[in-house]
Design an enzyme around this catalytic site. Structure first.
Site, short mmCIF file in Angstrom:
data_model
loop_
_atom_site.label_atom_id
_atom_site.label_comp_id
_atom_site.label_asym_id
_atom_site.label_seq_id
_atom_site.Cartn_x
_atom_site.Cartn_y
_atom_site.Cartn_z
N HIS A 37 -3.76 -48.50 9.76
CA HIS A 37 -3.33 -49.46 8.62
C HIS A 37 -1.96 -49.46 8.63
O HIS A 37 -1.46 -50.38 8.51
CB HIS A 37 -3.83 -48.86 7.29
CG HIS A 37 -5.25 -48.60 7.04
ND1 HIS A 37 -5.80 -47.41 6.64
CD2 HIS A 37 -6.19 -49.67 7.10
CE1 HIS A 37 -7.21 -47.69 6.65
NE2 HIS A 37 -7.31 -48.82 6.78
N GLY A 149 -6.84 -55.69 11.86
CA GLY A 149 -7.30 -54.80 13.10
C GLY A 149 -8.18 -55.28 13.77
O GLY A 149 -9.21 -55.83 13.52
N SER A 187 -10.16 -44.19 11.66
CA SER A 187 -11.19 -45.19 10.70
C SER A 187 -11.11 -44.53 9.41
O SER A 187 -10.99 -42.93 9.50
CB SER A 187 -12.55 -45.38 11.28
OG SER A 187 -13.47 -45.62 10.08
#
Ligand code: AMP
Length: 285
Positions: A37, A149, A187
């Site tokens: 992120h 992403g 993740s």
């Protein structure tokens, strides 16, 4: 960093930025932030003057209620990471701010084949939920550039389609996948893996690199898919799909026989469960 919880405050603040002719970058997330992120925030900061991040765990995109209930929430850590990354604004709405009329009878979107291929087939309704939340977030932020992403390859395609449907001039910037040292794609769901599962999870990356290697050696797609599937199953994964697909349509590539030295552009995509945790990853070939 400014923290705003209400859309009206966000609109008001962004209007002032636009009046000053500042360009706006947007990074939507569901929180439980990690370096993947933050890489999007970094890319946004390099190409726009204002970077807005949102954290909102969107209930309408979870086709599995347990996945929603168990989605990791780490808001204090998230705020620290965003401050370190120097994001300008965090929009942190409640469900009622995004869906003031509730989530019962929402609009639907024509996503064509994207809704019946891969994630579309295995997570019915998921991409409708993605569009429902993204439409509302995009309406609020109206960014010049939207950073997403490539880890969620098909989601990028869906949001690209949504931008067309909405007729927005926003430019979608797909950003590279950030991986752990052993190759596992970062993740938020990785936090839910046990130590054993975490070690096993790297097999997805091994399967993808195996496919890439075989692809470059002109081995048939069918054989590569079977090899990757049996590698994953031997490690205890329940495989939803292993696909070698056209990068622009996600349709499976037709078998062309072996012996070729150059091949059409392709992307390999995998979705598989380890216990109850579903992991996805992909690699361009
Ligand atoms: P999420 O919080 O999972 O909804 O993800 C928010 C955004 O971060 C999406 O655009 C994702 O594709 C992106 N993202 C998630 N994981 C990674 C990663 N490992 N590398 C790059 N981008 C990522």
């Amino acid at each position: 960093m400014l923290l705003l919880k209400r859309k009206v405050d966000l609109l008001h603040w962004l209007d002032k930025q636009r009046a000053e002719k500042r360009s706006i970058g947007f990074v939507p997330t569901m929180g439980a932030l990690h370096a993947g992120h933050i890489s999007l925030i970094d890319i946004s900061k390099k190409s726009t003057e204002i970077t807005v991040c949102s954290i909102f765990v969107n209930p309408t995109q979870f086709n599995d209620p347990r996945d929603f209930q168990k989605y990791p929430i780490t808001i204090e850590d998230d705020i620290l990471l965003l401050e370190q990354a120097e994001a300008d604004v965090l929009y942190l709405p409640e469900v009622s701010d995004i869906y003031p009329d509730g989530t019962k009878s929402l609009e639907t979107y024509d996503l064509g084949r994207l809704e019946s291929l891969l994630e579309g087939a295995f997570r019915p309704g998921h991409f409708q939920g993605v569009c429902q939340v993204m439409r509302r977030l995009l309406d609020a932020v109206r960014p010049d550039q939207l950073f997403m992403g490539q880890k969620d390859y098909q989601q990028c395609m869906v949001v690209h389609r949504l931008l067309e449907i909405m007729g927005l001039p926003t430019r979608l910037v797909p950003c590279p996948i950030v991986r752990e040292k052993d190759g596992l794609a970062m993740s938020s769901r990785n936090r839910r893996l046990s130590e054993d599962q975490r070690r096993t999870a790297t097999a997805i990356y091994q399967a993808l690199t195996g496919i890439k290697d075989g692809w470059q050696k002109a081995r048939p797609a069918k054989e590569l898919i079977a090899g990757a599937t049996s590698l994953l199953e031997s490690k205890g994964f329940r495989v939803d799909y292993v696909s070698i697909a056209d990068p622009l349509t996600l349709e499976p590539l037709p078998e062309t026989g072996s012996g070729e030295t150059t091949r059409a552009p392709a992307v390999a995509l995998i979705a598989a469960f380890l216990g109850e945790i579903r992991l996805i990853d992909n690699m361009t070939l």
